[in-house]
Design a protein around this motif. Structure first.
Motif, PDB file in Angstrom:
ATOM      1  N   ASP A  67      25.175 -26.651  13.978  1.00  0.00           N
ATOM      2  CA  ASP A  67      23.997 -25.810  14.236  1.00  0.00           C
ATOM      3  C   ASP A  67      22.836 -26.133  13.311  1.00  0.00           C
ATOM      4  O   ASP A  67      23.019 -26.274  12.101  1.00  0.00           O
ATOM      5  N   ASP A  68      21.637 -26.198  13.911  1.00  0.00           N
ATOM      6  CA  ASP A  68      20.405 -26.272  13.139  1.00  0.00           C
ATOM      7  C   ASP A  68      20.096 -24.876  12.608  1.00  0.00           C
ATOM      8  O   ASP A  68      20.573 -23.874  13.146  1.00  0.00           O
ATOM      9  N   GLU A  69      19.249 -24.818  11.577  1.00  0.00           N
ATOM     10  CA  GLU A  69      18.859 -23.538  10.994  1.00  0.00           C
ATOM     11  C   GLU A  69      17.365 -23.592  10.682  1.00  0.00           C
ATOM     12  O   GLU A  69      16.892 -24.543  10.056  1.00  0.00           O
ATOM     13  N   PHE A  70      16.606 -22.583  11.132  1.00  0.00           N
ATOM     14  CA  PHE A  70      15.154 -22.519  10.914  1.00  0.00           C
ATOM     15  C   PHE A  70      14.839 -21.419   9.906  1.00  0.00           C
ATOM     16  O   PHE A  70      15.324 -20.293  10.034  1.00  0.00           O
ATOM     17  N   PHE A  71      14.042 -21.762   8.899  1.00  0.00           N
ATOM     18  CA  PHE A  71      13.605 -20.819   7.873  1.00  0.00           C
ATOM     19  C   PHE A  71      12.091 -20.647   7.971  1.00  0.00           C
ATOM     20  O   PHE A  71      11.364 -21.649   8.081  1.00  0.00           O
ATOM     21  N   TYR A  72      11.610 -19.408   7.886  1.00  0.00           N
ATOM     22  CA  TYR A  72      10.170 -19.114   7.903  1.00  0.00           C
ATOM     23  C   TYR A  72       9.890 -18.067   6.830  1.00  0.00           C
ATOM     24  O   TYR A  72      10.440 -16.960   6.869  1.00  0.00           O
ATOM     25  N   VAL A  73       9.052 -18.422   5.858  1.00  0.00           N
ATOM     26  CA  VAL A  73       8.770 -17.524   4.739  1.00  0.00           C
ATOM     27  C   VAL A  73       7.654 -16.553   5.114  1.00  0.00           C
ATOM     28  O   VAL A  73       6.588 -16.962   5.571  1.00  0.00           O
ATOM     29  N   VAL A  74       7.935 -15.272   4.908  1.00  0.00           N
ATOM     30  CA  VAL A  74       6.954 -14.212   5.149  1.00  0.00           C
ATOM     31  C   VAL A  74       6.202 -13.911   3.851  1.00  0.00           C
ATOM     32  O   VAL A  74       4.981 -13.812   3.834  1.00  0.00           O
ATOM     33  N   VAL A  86      13.785 -31.724  -2.642  1.00  0.00           N
ATOM     34  CA  VAL A  86      13.624 -30.281  -2.628  1.00  0.00           C
ATOM     35  C   VAL A  86      12.416 -29.953  -1.765  1.00  0.00           C
ATOM     36  O   VAL A  86      11.342 -30.540  -1.933  1.00  0.00           O
ATOM     37  N   VAL A  87      12.591 -29.044  -0.830  1.00  0.00           N
ATOM     38  CA  VAL A  87      11.501 -28.590   0.029  1.00  0.00           C
ATOM     39  C   VAL A  87      11.062 -27.223  -0.481  1.00  0.00           C
ATOM     40  O   VAL A  87      11.895 -26.341  -0.700  1.00  0.00           O
ATOM     41  N   GLU A  88       9.759 -27.055  -0.696  1.00  0.00           N
ATOM     42  CA  GLU A  88       9.213 -25.785  -1.161  1.00  0.00           C
ATOM     43  C   GLU A  88       8.392 -25.153  -0.041  1.00  0.00           C
ATOM     44  O   GLU A  88       7.482 -25.784   0.494  1.00  0.00           O
ATOM     45  N   LEU A  89       8.745 -23.915   0.302  1.00  0.00           N
ATOM     46  CA  LEU A  89       8.038 -23.204   1.363  1.00  0.00           C
ATOM     47  C   LEU A  89       7.296 -22.008   0.789  1.00  0.00           C
ATOM     48  O   LEU A  89       7.878 -21.193   0.068  1.00  0.00           O
ATOM     49  N   ALA A  90       6.023 -21.910   1.125  1.00  0.00           N
ATOM     50  CA  ALA A  90       5.174 -20.781   0.762  1.00  0.00           C
ATOM     51  C   ALA A  90       5.067 -19.859   1.981  1.00  0.00           C
ATOM     52  O   ALA A  90       5.520 -20.213   3.074  1.00  0.00           O
ATOM     53  N   PRO A  91       4.449 -18.688   1.825  1.00  0.00           N
ATOM     54  CA  PRO A  91       4.281 -17.810   2.982  1.00  0.00           C
ATOM     55  C   PRO A  91       3.593 -18.524   4.149  1.00  0.00           C
ATOM     56  O   PRO A  91       2.695 -19.335   3.958  1.00  0.00           O
ATOM     57  N   ARG A  92       4.098 -18.218   5.332  1.00  0.00           N
ATOM     58  CA  ARG A  92       3.605 -18.752   6.601  1.00  0.00           C
ATOM     59  C   ARG A  92       3.986 -20.211   6.816  1.00  0.00           C
ATOM     60  O   ARG A  92       3.388 -20.900   7.628  1.00  0.00           O
ATOM     61  N   GLN A  93       5.001 -20.689   6.093  1.00  0.00           N
ATOM     62  CA  GLN A  93       5.513 -22.036   6.301  1.00  0.00           C
ATOM     63  C   GLN A  93       6.971 -21.959   6.739  1.00  0.00           C
ATOM     64  O   GLN A  93       7.715 -21.066   6.320  1.00  0.00           O
ATOM     65  N   GLY A  94       7.374 -22.907   7.575  1.00  0.00           N
ATOM     66  CA  GLY A  94       8.737 -22.949   8.077  1.00  0.00           C
ATOM     67  C   GLY A  94       9.332 -24.341   7.940  1.00  0.00           C
ATOM     68  O   GLY A  94       8.620 -25.318   7.676  1.00  0.00           O
ATOM     69  N   PHE A  95      10.658 -24.420   8.150  1.00  0.00           N
ATOM     70  CA  PHE A  95      11.369 -25.690   7.994  1.00  0.00           C
ATOM     71  C   PHE A  95      12.690 -25.612   8.747  1.00  0.00           C
ATOM     72  O   PHE A  95      13.354 -24.579   8.724  1.00  0.00           O
ATOM     73  N   VAL A  96      13.080 -26.690   9.407  1.00  0.00           N
ATOM     74  CA  VAL A  96      14.361 -26.772  10.103  1.00  0.00           C
ATOM     75  C   VAL A  96      15.317 -27.632   9.283  1.00  0.00           C
ATOM     76  O   VAL A  96      14.996 -28.777   8.944  1.00  0.00           O
ATOM     77  N   VAL A  97      16.474 -27.082   8.985  1.00  0.00           N
ATOM     78  CA  VAL A  97      17.560 -27.852   8.381  1.00  0.00           C
ATOM     79  C   VAL A  97      18.464 -28.277   9.541  1.00  0.00           C
ATOM     80  O   VAL A  97      19.055 -27.428  10.210  1.00  0.00           O
ATOM     81  N   PRO A  98      18.539 -29.584   9.808  1.00  0.00           N
ATOM     82  CA  PRO A  98      19.355 -30.053  10.937  1.00  0.00           C
ATOM     83  C   PRO A  98      20.848 -29.807  10.709  1.00  0.00           C
ATOM     84  O   PRO A  98      21.313 -29.718   9.573  1.00  0.00           O
ATOM     85  N   LYS A  99      21.562 -29.721  11.811  1.00  0.00           N
ATOM     86  CA  LYS A  99      23.010 -29.515  11.724  1.00  0.00           C
ATOM     87  C   LYS A  99      23.657 -30.566  10.831  1.00  0.00           C
ATOM     88  O   LYS A  99      23.159 -31.688  10.696  1.00  0.00           O
ATOM     89  N   ASN A 100      24.736 -30.156  10.195  1.00  0.00           N
ATOM     90  CA  ASN A 100      25.550 -31.003   9.328  1.00  0.00           C
ATOM     91  C   ASN A 100      24.808 -31.503   8.090  1.00  0.00           C
ATOM     92  O   ASN A 100      25.188 -32.510   7.500  1.00  0.00           O
ATOM     93  N   THR A 101      23.728 -30.815   7.689  1.00  0.00           N
ATOM     94  CA  THR A 101      22.970 -31.191   6.498  1.00  0.00           C
ATOM     95  C   THR A 101      23.345 -30.256   5.352  1.00  0.00           C
ATOM     96  O   THR A 101      23.156 -29.038   5.449  1.00  0.00           O
TER      97      THR A 101
END
Length: 126
Positions: A67-74, A86-101
């Protein structure tokens, strides 16, 4: 902890809190949260769920094999450690972590985020 994932120091609630056609007020839920690491399934959309997380601190390294997983910072800041960066997310940014990662999430300050993932995903990893 009913409706929680046992064995980890996180308050994880897998029950679907809001049915279709209900207004979802994430702010009321997150403003009233007293946990340092809280995860609540908000609603189901087709075969996926939308979860809110209010976090501060670190989650363990884990992966979701199928399963993929999507993160979105509020609000706040989310760091996602991967094996090569390292991925850094600020408010209103999102990122997908692909399956098996293999990944490790952490928040140096109180952070509110939304996640979209398969309804059957085990939040602590496979």
């Amino acid at each position: 902890m009913s409706d929680s994932v046992a064995g980890y120091p996180y308050e994880t609630r897998l029950n679907v809190l809001y049915p279709p056609l209900a207004v979802i007020d994430e702010k009321v839920l997150s403003d009233g949260c007293e946990y340092r690491w809280f995860n609540q399934t908000l609603c189901q959309v087709n075969g996926s769920v939308v979860r809110v997380a209010i976090i501060e601190g670190e989650y363990h390294w884990h992966r979701h094999e199928n399963d993929d997983e999507f993160f979105y910072v509020v609000e706040g800041k989310l760091l996602i450690d991967l094996e090569d960066r390292v991925v850094e997310l600020a408010p209103r940014q999102g990122f997908v972590v692909p399956k098996n990662t293999l990944h490790h999430t952490r928040a140096p300050q109180r952070t509110v985020m939304l996640m979209v993932e398969n309804a059957g995903i085990i939040p602590t990893g496979d």
